[in-house]
Design a protein around this motif. Structure first.
Motif, mmCIF file in Angstrom:
data_model
loop_
_atom_site.group_PDB
_atom_site.id
_atom_site.type_symbol
_atom_site.label_atom_id
_atom_site.label_comp_id
_atom_site.label_asym_id
_atom_site.label_seq_id
_atom_site.Cartn_x
_atom_site.Cartn_y
_atom_site.Cartn_z
ATOM 1 N N ALA A 1 5.883 -7.854 -5.611
ATOM 2 C CA ALA A 1 7.039 -8.729 -5.461
ATOM 3 C C ALA A 1 6.849 -9.708 -4.312
ATOM 4 N N LEU A 2 6.412 -9.211 -3.150
ATOM 5 C CA LEU A 2 6.251 -10.077 -1.983
ATOM 6 C C LEU A 2 5.155 -11.114 -2.197
ATOM 7 N N SER A 3 4.029 -10.688 -2.772
ATOM 8 C CA SER A 3 2.943 -11.637 -3.038
ATOM 9 C C SER A 3 3.438 -12.763 -3.931
ATOM 10 N N HIS A 4 4.163 -12.393 -4.964
ATOM 11 C CA HIS A 4 4.703 -13.389 -5.902
ATOM 12 C C HIS A 4 5.670 -14.338 -5.200
ATOM 13 N N VAL A 5 6.594 -13.788 -4.407
ATOM 14 C CA VAL A 5 7.610 -14.611 -3.753
ATOM 15 C C VAL A 5 6.991 -15.540 -2.714
ATOM 16 N N PHE A 6 6.114 -15.003 -1.859
ATOM 17 C CA PHE A 6 5.504 -15.839 -0.823
ATOM 18 C C PHE A 6 4.661 -16.958 -1.441
ATOM 19 N N ALA A 7 3.951 -16.644 -2.516
ATOM 20 C CA ALA A 7 3.158 -17.678 -3.186
ATOM 21 C C ALA A 7 4.065 -18.760 -3.767
ATOM 22 N N ASN A 8 5.187 -18.357 -4.361
ATOM 23 C CA ASN A 8 6.117 -19.329 -4.929
ATOM 24 C C ASN A 8 6.807 -20.165 -3.860
ATOM 25 N N LEU A 9 6.907 -19.618 -2.660
ATOM 26 C CA LEU A 9 7.497 -20.380 -1.558
ATOM 27 C C LEU A 9 6.543 -21.445 -1.024
ATOM 28 N N GLY A 10 5.258 -21.363 -1.392
ATOM 29 C CA GLY A 10 4.292 -22.369 -0.956
ATOM 30 C C GLY A 10 3.300 -21.896 0.076
ATOM 31 N N TYR A 11 3.315 -20.593 0.390
ATOM 32 C CA TYR A 11 2.362 -20.056 1.361
ATOM 33 C C TYR A 11 1.078 -19.625 0.659
ATOM 34 N N ASN A 12 0.000 -19.573 1.413
ATOM 35 C CA ASN A 12 -1.228 -18.951 0.936
ATOM 36 C C ASN A 12 -1.105 -17.444 1.137
ATOM 37 N N VAL A 13 -1.482 -16.693 0.111
ATOM 38 C CA VAL A 13 -1.269 -15.250 0.102
ATOM 39 C C VAL A 13 -2.550 -14.529 -0.289
ATOM 40 N N PHE A 14 -2.821 -13.432 0.403
ATOM 41 C CA PHE A 14 -3.865 -12.496 -0.016
ATOM 42 C C PHE A 14 -3.292 -11.089 0.105
ATOM 43 N N SER A 15 -3.538 -10.258 -0.890
ATOM 44 C CA SER A 15 -3.080 -8.865 -0.799
ATOM 45 C C SER A 15 -4.147 -7.930 -1.349
ATOM 46 N N THR A 16 -4.182 -6.732 -0.782
ATOM 47 C CA THR A 16 -5.095 -5.713 -1.282
ATOM 48 C C THR A 16 -4.477 -4.346 -1.041
ATOM 49 N N MET A 17 -4.866 -3.392 -1.875
ATOM 50 C CA MET A 17 -4.333 -2.034 -1.794
ATOM 51 C C MET A 17 -5.448 -1.058 -1.450
ATOM 52 N N GLU A 18 -5.111 -0.024 -0.681
ATOM 53 C CA GLU A 18 -6.011 1.116 -0.524
ATOM 54 C C GLU A 18 -5.161 2.361 -0.721
ATOM 55 N N PHE A 19 -5.682 3.296 -1.526
ATOM 56 C CA PHE A 19 -4.850 4.442 -1.874
ATOM 57 C C PHE A 19 -5.695 5.690 -2.113
ATOM 58 N N MET A 20 -5.040 6.814 -1.935
ATOM 59 C CA MET A 20 -5.680 8.100 -2.143
ATOM 60 C C MET A 20 -5.612 8.487 -3.616
ATOM 61 N N SER A 21 -6.447 9.444 -3.993
ATOM 62 C CA SER A 21 -6.528 9.864 -5.395
ATOM 63 C C SER A 21 -5.486 10.938 -5.680
ATOM 64 N N ARG A 22 -4.237 10.504 -5.737
ATOM 65 C CA ARG A 22 -3.153 11.432 -6.066
ATOM 66 C C ARG A 22 -1.950 10.629 -6.542
ATOM 67 N N ILE A 23 -1.118 11.290 -7.343
ATOM 68 C CA ILE A 23 0.056 10.626 -7.904
ATOM 69 C C ILE A 23 1.207 10.646 -6.911
ATOM 70 N N ARG A 24 1.342 11.745 -6.175
ATOM 71 C CA ARG A 24 2.383 11.879 -5.161
ATOM 72 C C ARG A 24 1.751 12.318 -3.848
ATOM 73 N N GLY A 25 2.373 11.919 -2.732
ATOM 74 C CA GLY A 25 1.908 12.366 -1.432
ATOM 75 C C GLY A 25 0.793 11.507 -0.868
ATOM 76 N N GLY A 26 0.144 12.015 0.184
ATOM 77 C CA GLY A 26 -0.927 11.277 0.838
ATOM 78 C C GLY A 26 -0.391 10.045 1.555
ATOM 79 N N SER A 27 -1.290 9.123 1.867
ATOM 80 C CA SER A 27 -0.911 7.857 2.505
ATOM 81 C C SER A 27 -1.642 6.706 1.838
#
Length: 582
Positions: A29-55
């Protein structure tokens, strides 16, 4: 508590919490909104191998200038729980602004700004809406974008069966936005980032979307795969758009079936591909050899992740170059692409189908988790003019599928198109595809297949040079590290304008372009950068050119290179001296 936080030109936002807390939703949502506002945007995710919990964490950069890679330093951190702060603590500096719900989180040793996410979420409709509160808060710090967030939420949840669900999301966004504006005033937060009005008609895409769209641009009309992260979303994307583009999408029972289905479809005239990761591709290696023997085009996408075995299944690495390079028994031609930008992801994937079709060989496209799960705003892609050219002929009665030719490329027919029989066989065969043990003919057939490399070499994509064309220091890289290294070099050059430094980036790693030797030989000092432990691309360059790299910057903990850590590593390597030629 630190006050008077000031962020000029760029800001790094990080959301962190356990799986299931909605971080990925608000990242989108934020990437989409900031890009539509005219800003340059970069996003990336890092996640653990689990459906619930972890960080898990999401990093979003908002910038006045184009940004295509992450930084290590966190400017504004929103932790959803105490464990989140510990998870990213190495990225926190004294200037990091930490905003959290102090009724739930009070990390020791860190100054925080209180934000009552929980109580506001309950007022909006329940704990479920905490992430929307956070999204609204971050927009409130910019003091704009609430209307665009509302628009995004309406579109996203318009089909939710609960008629009140959209309204609850909108209310949560409003409460978060007002909270953000109040925190900005009370804490002295200043964000001065200019909108980029030169962007034109740019689009916001992920690496997955760029690769999948490139496959469609290349004429892909058949994909068979067994789901395996990080490539699963390519299968999902093509499935979602299958009807619009007349693409057959098959989730196979395993990877062996997947590659054999794709080869069968290609034999019948389709432009076919498989998408997998290293562990899944290991099961496909016999199919790769089959493609080599029956000279049937196939595109193989490998989304790299750390091995061996299951390794770190949701992390990133460039560890499968040698797997792709040496996969399959026997000797036969292949091509390997490794895009470094969204534009290259689109173009290389499209070109992979063109090259596979032209030379009747397997063509690999190597990406990785970091590349696929990152996104930014980019220029609209130009559709390649030749991407859908067909090399299939109408056969005659005397058609020979494996006709010996000077180029090694035999005319390709498909069953039912013309009057000829289109036979193939996995055994060594004659020109008509009949099994043979004529040893002299065996040599001719091997030579025929390998002769394709002479033409392929002329089609090889030249590496791209970024930085000072009169370089004395040359950084060499491949694949997804392009944006990270390019920005690190820009920072170094801005700091030391007299330093003659450049980046040589490869988006086609095999066969190597013939100019490789001259590029590297020109430099006084060379450094190679790779996301693996053994410098696999450096080894390939040494094998092909005889040149080796004394200095290597390698990372293999499952995370991508960050710009600021690369900048520091390159500076340190230069300080030590980097004459890498032997």
């Amino acid at each position: 508590m630190n006050s008077g936080f000031k962020f000029n030109d760029t800001v790094s936002l990080v959301l962190c919490g356990e799986a299931g807390s909605g971080i990925q939703t608000i990242d989108g949502a934020l990437s989409h909104v900031f890009a539509n506002l005219g800003y340059n945007v970069f996003s990336t995710m890092e996640f653990m191998s689990r459906i619930r919990g972890g960080s898990n964490s999401s990093s979003i950069r908002i910038s006045s200038k184009s940004v295509t890679a992450p930084v290590h330093k966190i400017d504004i951190l929103i932790p959803f729980d105490t464990q989140a702060v510990l998870h990213v603590r190495e990225r926190i500096t004294p200037s990091t602004c930490i905003i959290c719900d102090e009724t739930l989180i009070k990390p020791e040793g860190f100054s925080t700004i209180n934000a009552p996410f929980s109580s506001l979420a309950l007022e909006a409709g329940g704990k479920l809406f905490t992430n929307i509160i956070v999204g609204g808060l971050l927009l409130g710090l910019f003091d704009e974008g609430l209307d665009k967030l509302h628009e995004y939420l309406r579109n996203k949840y318009s089909k939710n069966p609960d008629p009140t669900f959209v309204q609850k999301n909108l209310l949560a966004a409003e409460k978060g936005f007002e909270l953000g504006r109040n925190i900005k005033k009370s804490s002295g937060i200043s964000i001065s980032i200019q909108k980029d009005h030169s962007r034109g008609n740019q689009i916001l895409l992920s690496g997955t979307e760029a690769v999948a769209m490139g496959a469609l641009a290349g004429g892909c009309n058949f994909i068979s795969s067994y789901p395996m992260s990080p490539s699963t979303d390519i299968l999902t994307f093509l499935s979602k758009h299958a009807d619009k583009f007349s693409t057959a999408v098959e989730q196979a029972e395993d990877e062996i079936s997947a590659i054999n289905m794709a080869l069968g479809a290609s034999y019948a005239g389709a432009r076919a591909m498989v998408a997998t990761s290293g562990g899944g591709f290991a099961l496909m290696c016999e199919g790769v050899s089959l493609a080599g023997m029956i000279e049937t085009p196939i595109v193989i996408h490998i989304g790299q992740r750390p091995g061996p075995a299951t390794g770190l299944p949701t992390r990133t690495e460039q560890g499968d170059l040698e797997l792709a390079l040496y996969s399959g028994h026997g000797e036969f031609p292949r091509i390997i692409f490794a895009p470094g930008s969204l534009n290259e992801g689109f173009f290389m994937m499209s070109k992979a189908f063109e090259m596979a079709d032209r030379y009747q060989i397997p063509v690999f496209v190597l990406t990785d988790q970091y590349f696929l799960d990152s996104g930014y705003n980019t220029e609209l892609f130009e559709l390649p003019e030749t991407s859908k050219e067909s090399n299939i002929i109408r056969t005659e009665a005397d058609y020979k599928r494996f006709l010996l030719t000077d180029t090694g490329i035999s005319p390709r027919g498909v069953p039912g198109y013309g009057g000829g029989m289109v036979c193939v066989d996995s055994d060594e065969h004659d020109e008509d595809a009949h099994i043979t043990e004529d040893l002299a003919l065996r040599v001719k057939m091997v030579d025929k297949r390998l002769r394709k490399m002479q033409s392929i070499a002329k089609d090889t994509i030249k590496p791209s040079l970024y930085g000072d064309p009169e370089y004395e220091i040359l950084i060499v890289s491949w694949g997804s590290n392009l944006g990270n290294i390019a920005e690190a070099i820009d920072r170094i050059r801005n700091e030391n304008g007299d330093l003659k430094i450049a980046l040589l980036h490869y988006s086609q790693v095999y066969p190597l372009h013939s100019a490789t030797h001259s590029y590297i030989n020109k430099a006084k000092h060379t450094i190679i950068v790779e996301n693996n432990a053994t410098s696999q691309f450096g080894g390939l360059i040494k094998k092909e050119t005889g040149l080796s790299f004394k200095h290597k910057i390698l990372k293999y903990n499952g995370l991508p290179f960050m710009i600021d850590e690369l900048e520091a590593s390159i500076k340190m390597t230069i300080k030590r001296g980097g004459n890498a030629k032997k």
